[in-house]
Motif scaffolding. Structure first.
Motif, PDB file in Angstrom:
ATOM      1  N   THR A  86       0.855  -1.189   0.000  1.00 13.95           N
ATOM      2  CA  THR A  86       0.000   0.000   0.000  1.00 13.95           C
ATOM      3  C   THR A  86       0.889   1.236   0.000  1.00 13.95           C
ATOM      4  N   PRO A  87       1.552   1.535  -1.132  1.00 11.83           N
ATOM      5  CA  PRO A  87       2.544   2.622  -1.152  1.00 11.83           C
ATOM      6  C   PRO A  87       1.961   4.000  -0.933  1.00 11.83           C
ATOM      7  N   LEU A  88       0.696   4.184  -1.240  1.00 12.22           N
ATOM      8  CA  LEU A  88       0.118   5.510  -1.068  1.00 12.22           C
ATOM      9  C   LEU A  88      -0.881   5.501   0.082  1.00 12.22           C
ATOM     10  N   SER A  89      -0.362   5.192   1.265  1.00 14.35           N
ATOM     11  CA  SER A  89      -1.137   5.251   2.497  1.00 14.35           C
ATOM     12  C   SER A  89      -0.181   5.652   3.602  1.00 14.35           C
ATOM     13  N   GLY A  90      -0.752   5.898   4.767  1.00 13.75           N
ATOM     14  CA  GLY A  90       0.087   6.287   5.880  1.00 13.75           C
ATOM     15  C   GLY A  90       0.307   7.787   5.932  1.00 13.75           C
ATOM     16  N   PRO A  91       1.193   8.233   6.835  1.00 10.14           N
ATOM     17  CA  PRO A  91       1.324   9.675   7.077  1.00 10.14           C
ATOM     18  C   PRO A  91       2.182  10.394   6.049  1.00 10.14           C
ATOM     19  N   LEU A  92       1.808  11.645   5.780  1.00 11.22           N
ATOM     20  CA  LEU A  92       2.658  12.606   5.084  1.00 11.22           C
ATOM     21  C   LEU A  92       2.753  13.811   6.009  1.00 11.22           C
ATOM     22  N   THR A  93       3.952  14.090   6.516  1.00  8.79           N
ATOM     23  CA  THR A  93       4.143  15.096   7.549  1.00  8.79           C
ATOM     24  C   THR A  93       4.930  16.273   6.990  1.00  8.79           C
ATOM     25  N   ILE A  94       4.344  17.461   7.095  1.00 16.90           N
ATOM     26  CA  ILE A  94       4.945  18.675   6.529  1.00 16.90           C
ATOM     27  C   ILE A  94       5.010  19.741   7.611  1.00 16.90           C
ATOM     28  N   GLY A  95       6.188  20.337   7.786  1.00 14.61           N
ATOM     29  CA  GLY A  95       6.355  21.464   8.690  1.00 14.61           C
ATOM     30  C   GLY A  95       6.359  22.760   7.904  1.00 14.61           C
ATOM     31  N   LEU A  96       5.663  23.776   8.405  1.00 14.28           N
ATOM     32  CA  LEU A  96       5.500  25.017   7.653  1.00 14.28           C
ATOM     33  C   LEU A  96       5.746  26.238   8.521  1.00 14.28           C
ATOM     34  N   GLY A  97       6.477  27.201   7.956  1.00  8.65           N
ATOM     35  CA  GLY A  97       6.516  28.524   8.540  1.00  8.65           C
ATOM     36  C   GLY A  97       5.227  29.247   8.225  1.00  8.65           C
ATOM     37  N   GLU A  98       4.898  30.256   9.009  1.00  9.25           N
ATOM     38  CA  GLU A  98       3.630  30.977   8.824  1.00  9.25           C
ATOM     39  C   GLU A  98       3.733  31.952   7.661  1.00  9.25           C
ATOM     40  N   LEU A 106       0.286  23.429   0.246  1.00  9.65           N
ATOM     41  CA  LEU A 106      -0.980  22.913   0.765  1.00  9.65           C
ATOM     42  C   LEU A 106      -1.893  22.445  -0.359  1.00  9.65           C
ATOM     43  N   SER A 107      -1.828  23.101  -1.511  1.00  5.93           N
ATOM     44  CA  SER A 107      -2.622  22.680  -2.658  1.00  5.93           C
ATOM     45  C   SER A 107      -2.175  21.301  -3.134  1.00  5.93           C
ATOM     46  N   ALA A 108      -0.860  21.071  -3.207  1.00  4.36           N
ATOM     47  CA  ALA A 108      -0.350  19.757  -3.624  1.00  4.36           C
ATOM     48  C   ALA A 108      -0.729  18.693  -2.602  1.00  4.36           C
ATOM     49  N   ALA A 109      -0.654  19.028  -1.312  1.00  5.31           N
ATOM     50  CA  ALA A 109      -1.027  18.070  -0.276  1.00  5.31           C
ATOM     51  C   ALA A 109      -2.514  17.736  -0.343  1.00  5.31           C
ATOM     52  N   ALA A 110      -3.343  18.758  -0.579  1.00  2.00           N
ATOM     53  CA  ALA A 110      -4.781  18.526  -0.698  1.00  2.00           C
ATOM     54  C   ALA A 110      -5.093  17.628  -1.891  1.00  2.00           C
ATOM     55  N   HIS A 111      -4.402  17.869  -3.008  1.00  2.00           N
ATOM     56  CA  HIS A 111      -4.601  17.035  -4.204  1.00  2.00           C
ATOM     57  C   HIS A 111      -4.250  15.582  -3.897  1.00  2.00           C
ATOM     58  N   TYR A 116      -5.806  10.024  -2.870  1.00  2.00           N
ATOM     59  CA  TYR A 116      -5.488   8.811  -2.105  1.00  2.00           C
ATOM     60  C   TYR A 116      -5.976   9.012  -0.667  1.00  2.00           C
ATOM     61  N   PRO A 117      -7.217   8.671  -0.373  1.00  2.00           N
ATOM     62  CA  PRO A 117      -7.800   8.937   0.948  1.00  2.00           C
ATOM     63  C   PRO A 117      -7.086   8.234   2.094  1.00  2.00           C
ATOM     64  N   ALA A 118      -6.312   7.186   1.809  1.00  5.83           N
ATOM     65  CA  ALA A 118      -5.604   6.484   2.889  1.00  5.83           C
ATOM     66  C   ALA A 118      -4.392   7.262   3.391  1.00  5.83           C
ATOM     67  N   VAL A 119      -3.997   8.309   2.680  1.00  7.92           N
ATOM     68  CA  VAL A 119      -2.886   9.153   3.142  1.00  7.92           C
ATOM     69  C   VAL A 119      -3.384  10.043   4.281  1.00  7.92           C
TER      70      VAL A 119
END
Length: 290
Positions: A86-98, A106-111, A116-119
């Protein structure tokens, strides 16, 4: 010390009571209590204060819970990276400055999560130093940092746009109606600035002179609480345009003149393989931002 035991410990901390945690974990309360006593015996230190109703964490317990969250995040990310079924599941963790310049990330992450709803998307807000530290410890897949920041040891891609620097101040301040804050005016003001040394160096380069220790009245890492101090009249907060609450008419932002702007950058580990989920995010981001 097993990962399961650490998950139990974190569940107790989040639930607030041993009984509530046992219900969430689908284990009996006596069995869960026994696990925690065994853990205390193993570590030779009490983790819970059992003197009152329920349980509360000791200082050692609080320390272990914080470290357990980091360990479990790394363990889950590692499993996701190695799980080829299941390569496209599990966490994707991103740290962001304000900054509003985060939008392409955020647009790429939302896409990705829509496709892939399991992400499971996890966001962390912090300054560049916070993000560097978490990235170095494997707690983030990607970071977004606001310049000035030393990105040499990371792979990176620029974000479109520039951040505009200036001062947040009460709307009643004498300088609030000006179109820009000059270098000369800056030298006369009590300042609240980022705790990051690189930001102070950037300001001093712009000023052409060092800031005196007496002029810096407060240091902060994120703007929200600094804005409250600004309202209270403590000083003028060095910050970016668009970070103040637009509905709050009691504070205004005035940019520096000459203009001071900096870029933002998406970064990730240079010599560490990305998980399949992280690679998919990177591909989406690159496609949307060629």
């Amino acid at each position: 010390m097993e990962l399961r035991t650490l998950r139990y410990l974190v569940a107790i901390a989040d639930a607030g009571t041993m009984t509530a945690a046992a219900q969430q974990l689908h284990v009996s309360q006596p069995a869960l209590s026994r696990q925690m006593m065994d853990l205390e015996d193993e570590l030779h230190t009490p983790l819970f204060d059992r003197s009152g109703r329920g349980v509360s964490l000791t200082s050692a317990g609080t320390y272990l819970v914080n470290r357990a969250r980091q360990i479990l995040t790394m363990a889950d990310s590692t499993v996701a990276a190695l799980d080829q079924q299941t390569p496209l599941s599990g966490p994707l963790t991103i740290g962001l400055g304000e900054s509003p310049l985060n939008q392409p990330v955020l647009s790429a992450a939302a896409h990705l999560v829509q496709q892939y709803p399991a992400v499971q998307l996890r966001l962390y807000s912090g300054n560049a130093d916070d993000i560097f530290e978490r990235l170095d410890h494997g707690l983030l897949d990607f970071g977004v940092v606001i310049d000035p920041a030393d990105k040499n040891k990371y792979a990176w891609a620029p974000l479109p746009g520039r951040n505009v620097w200036g001062l947040a101040m009460p709307a009643s301040a004498p300088l609030a109606k000006e179109s820009g804050i000059t270098r000369q005016e800056m030298t006369q003001l009590p300042l609240m600035i980022s705790e990051r040394a690189a930001v102070q160096q950037m300001l001093e380069n712009w000023l052409g002179a060092p800031l005196s220790a007496d002029q810096i009245v407060t240091r902060y890492n994120l703007i929200y609480n600094a804005a409250l101090l600004t309202k209270a009249g403590v000083g003028y907060a060095v910050t970016l345009r668009h970070l103040l609450d637009p509905t709050d008419r009691t504070l205004v932002f005035v940019p520096f003149t000459p203009t001071l702007t900096t870029a933002m950058t998406l970064i990730w580990p240079k010599n560490t393989p990305l998980s399949p989920t992280a690679r998919a995010f990177q591909q989406i981001f690159s496609t949307q931002n060629p």
